[in-house]
Design a protein around this motif. Sequence first.
Motif, mmCIF file in Angstrom:
data_model
loop_
_atom_site.group_PDB
_atom_site.id
_atom_site.type_symbol
_atom_site.label_atom_id
_atom_site.label_comp_id
_atom_site.label_asym_id
_atom_site.label_seq_id
_atom_site.Cartn_x
_atom_site.Cartn_y
_atom_site.Cartn_z
ATOM 1 N N TYR A 258 0.838 -1.208 0.000
ATOM 2 C CA TYR A 258 0.000 0.000 0.000
ATOM 3 C C TYR A 258 0.877 1.265 0.000
ATOM 4 O O TYR A 258 0.627 2.209 -0.745
ATOM 5 C CB TYR A 258 -0.913 -0.019 1.236
ATOM 6 N N ARG A 259 1.888 1.257 0.859
ATOM 7 C CA ARG A 259 2.772 2.437 0.923
ATOM 8 C C ARG A 259 3.445 2.684 -0.429
ATOM 9 O O ARG A 259 3.502 3.820 -0.900
ATOM 10 C CB ARG A 259 3.868 2.226 1.969
ATOM 11 N N GLU A 260 3.953 1.610 -1.027
ATOM 12 C CA GLU A 260 4.642 1.766 -2.311
ATOM 13 C C GLU A 260 3.683 2.310 -3.376
ATOM 14 O O GLU A 260 4.070 3.130 -4.204
ATOM 15 C CB GLU A 260 5.213 0.418 -2.786
ATOM 16 N N PHE A 262 0.290 3.822 -2.923
ATOM 17 C CA PHE A 262 -0.498 5.034 -2.700
ATOM 18 C C PHE A 262 0.258 6.165 -2.021
ATOM 19 O O PHE A 262 -0.187 7.294 -2.042
ATOM 20 C CB PHE A 262 -1.758 4.691 -1.897
ATOM 21 N N LYS A 263 1.392 5.846 -1.379
ATOM 22 C CA LYS A 263 2.139 6.922 -0.727
ATOM 23 C C LYS A 263 3.329 7.343 -1.566
ATOM 24 O O LYS A 263 3.580 8.518 -1.747
ATOM 25 C CB LYS A 263 2.624 6.460 0.645
ATOM 26 N N TYR A 264 4.071 6.340 -2.071
ATOM 27 C CA TYR A 264 5.278 6.680 -2.822
ATOM 28 C C TYR A 264 5.034 6.658 -4.333
ATOM 29 O O TYR A 264 5.900 7.070 -5.100
ATOM 30 C CB TYR A 264 6.417 5.705 -2.478
ATOM 31 N N HIS A 265 3.903 6.122 -4.754
ATOM 32 C CA HIS A 265 3.552 6.043 -6.172
ATOM 33 C C HIS A 265 4.626 5.333 -6.987
ATOM 34 O O HIS A 265 4.927 5.728 -8.103
ATOM 35 C CB HIS A 265 3.289 7.436 -6.745
#
Lengths: 300, 426
Positions: A258-260, A262-265
């Motif tokens: 999810y972080r990769e 939606f946060k880091y794109h």
Amino acid sequence: MTEAGRRRAGDRRAVRWFHYAMTGPALGLLLAFLVLPAVYVAWLSTTASTYGQPARFVGLDNYAHLAADPIFWRAFWNTFFVVNGIVYVELALGLGLAVLLTGPMPFKAAIVAVILDPSATTESSGIVMWRYMLEPDVGLVTQWMEHAGLPTLEWSTNPIATLLLASVIAVWHHLPFTFLILYSALTTVPQDVLEAAEIDGASRWQAFWRVTLRLIMPAILIAVLFRYIFAIRTFAEVWLLTEGGPARLSEVLAIYLYRETFKYHEFGMASATGFVMLAMSLVIALPYLKQMYREAARGP
Amino acid sequence: MTTRRETLKTLSGALAALAAGPLATAPARAADRFTIIAHAVHKAAATTGPGGDVTAPWRAQNNTDIEWLTFGVEAVNERAFKEASLAEGNADLVFILDRYTGPQFAGLFEDLRTWQTKDAIPDFGEIPAGMVAAHSFGGKVTAIPFRHATHGLHYNTEYFAEKGVTGPPKTVTDAVALAEKLTYKRADGLQVYGLVMNFDDPATPIDWIRGFGGDFITSDYKVVVDSPASVRGVAMLCDLYKKGVLPKNSMNLKTEDVTTFMQQGRGAMTNNPFNRYINYNDPKASKFPGKIAVSALPLGVDGKPMPAKTSVWAMAIPVNAKNKQRSWSLVKLLSTRESAIAETLNGNGPVRPSAYEDARVKALIPYAAAEKEALASARLVVPGFANAAKSMDIFIEELGNAMLGNKEPAAAMAEVKKRVTPLLPT
């Protein structure tokens, strides 16, 4: 070849084409909605890709980056322990309850309804409810435990406690699935087989272990397999409790992904993580699938 | 009895209907739809409150309905980038936050210098250059500032009175001492924490680190989080956590949680955007309506104003927007001085400092002067760059390790430097 043989070969060809025609649409859907997206994600996992920029081929760099990232490995092992804990605790509880309820018991329907109740609760609402009950200082359960002089569950600061609570919530929410499969399997065990075992001198435990369990094994395998596949994607329980914190110590693979995304794109990294999760599911599922095929080949 | 005014109104209406002829009976043209991706605060600032609906004349003039698609902070940015990267998007205008954008996304949005040259926003120079720079990459202006969210120090005046404290702390060291003093159990058994902060990103801890003379990443992209001053700030936060001045679940707190802490009286002080004053004092939700005051942050250890964290939300036009002229016309309207005043009255942090001088703002917004004072020395959390989100996560992760006691503050911050430096623009 004789006339009869030629006719039989022609019939077989016709039957084969008929089968293809009948299964074609379903196979087409599988191809369109499962295989093609999977191929796209596989390609994406070999690129550096983000919004507004063309994807750049990087080979296996994303996988190498994952292999070198200690946070990824922590998430991997957290997922491994959580998934195994959830699946086997659910199996034990589900089987225990199913066995209890197939015997004589008052208020059976009401008890089954209570067991099924969590599955009717929206996942996020259920998790938030648990969170508020166990909130430090003000949670109802926390206060009771403090009044009773019991140690409280430090889930907001201790990653092991976070994962333990996440597992408890997951078991609470998904137990009805395992229970239902096993309960319905147990109700189909033929009584005459059990009576035959009893006549042959089997104790109740031996009858359960050697007869009942063998007969419901396909159902157990299906329950375990499905729960493994779903549990590997465990996300909401940890995300709504701590978002993988504190200090990313309770992170699981789905949160890493999810972080990769939606946060880091970083869609290449996210796809590589997704593929690792897929591989993990396959490695876990293969022995169970093999066993299922063996059971199916053996027949009832 | 009919008055002369009413008779004239009826007559003029009838004449207008006759003049319009058959058109008068034809149905009105259906309004166009204009889609904005934003946070709820942007919608509220533009449309709801004592300042009125700023968009109303624009909607009437363009026969357009605005569809506001509102999301949480992270999701707004994510959705904006996603829509803007499609071959054909549905968003006409998007709001983006400085610390979520970066040069890698510049190609998704119109270069607004072109529009400013064609059809200028009046007195654009009043908007601080720093705010415009937060949304400029490679000389291209990708978004026009709309709102700033600058931190002030909110404090519960009832608790201050209970502890015999007469006003907000003057220096950062006073604030630390006061936070310890204000950590106590009230007569009703409620545990009060001297200081509450959200640790979902570096925005709140960075204030205190800067108060001690430190920082995370400077505007010229240098990681200074391992400097002695920064480590002192981090050590102070760890100490407050160890002493129970910060709540046990601090690392798990988000903005909404801090709001709940303040509303329930579980927190005595917090550093958060000035306009949270409205939420903390909301009579419908707060147990202390009218009792949570806000001031500028105290002075730093160097005796100078502690640089408050600020964020800049700005309006961008996706390159795939269907009618860019129309999008720009709304950006222009929302950016005028009169609009800025109306939006401030609706609770916005104005990007035009002159809004603070307006008599209506002074009368309605009790923190206007303090916010203006704080804005003068405010800084962004981090300068915009491609890996800003990842860098902030690393900082929070290592700060968490230090607070939990897994690492010494100096070692944790050295680790931040080691991991963040390769992520900076070269």
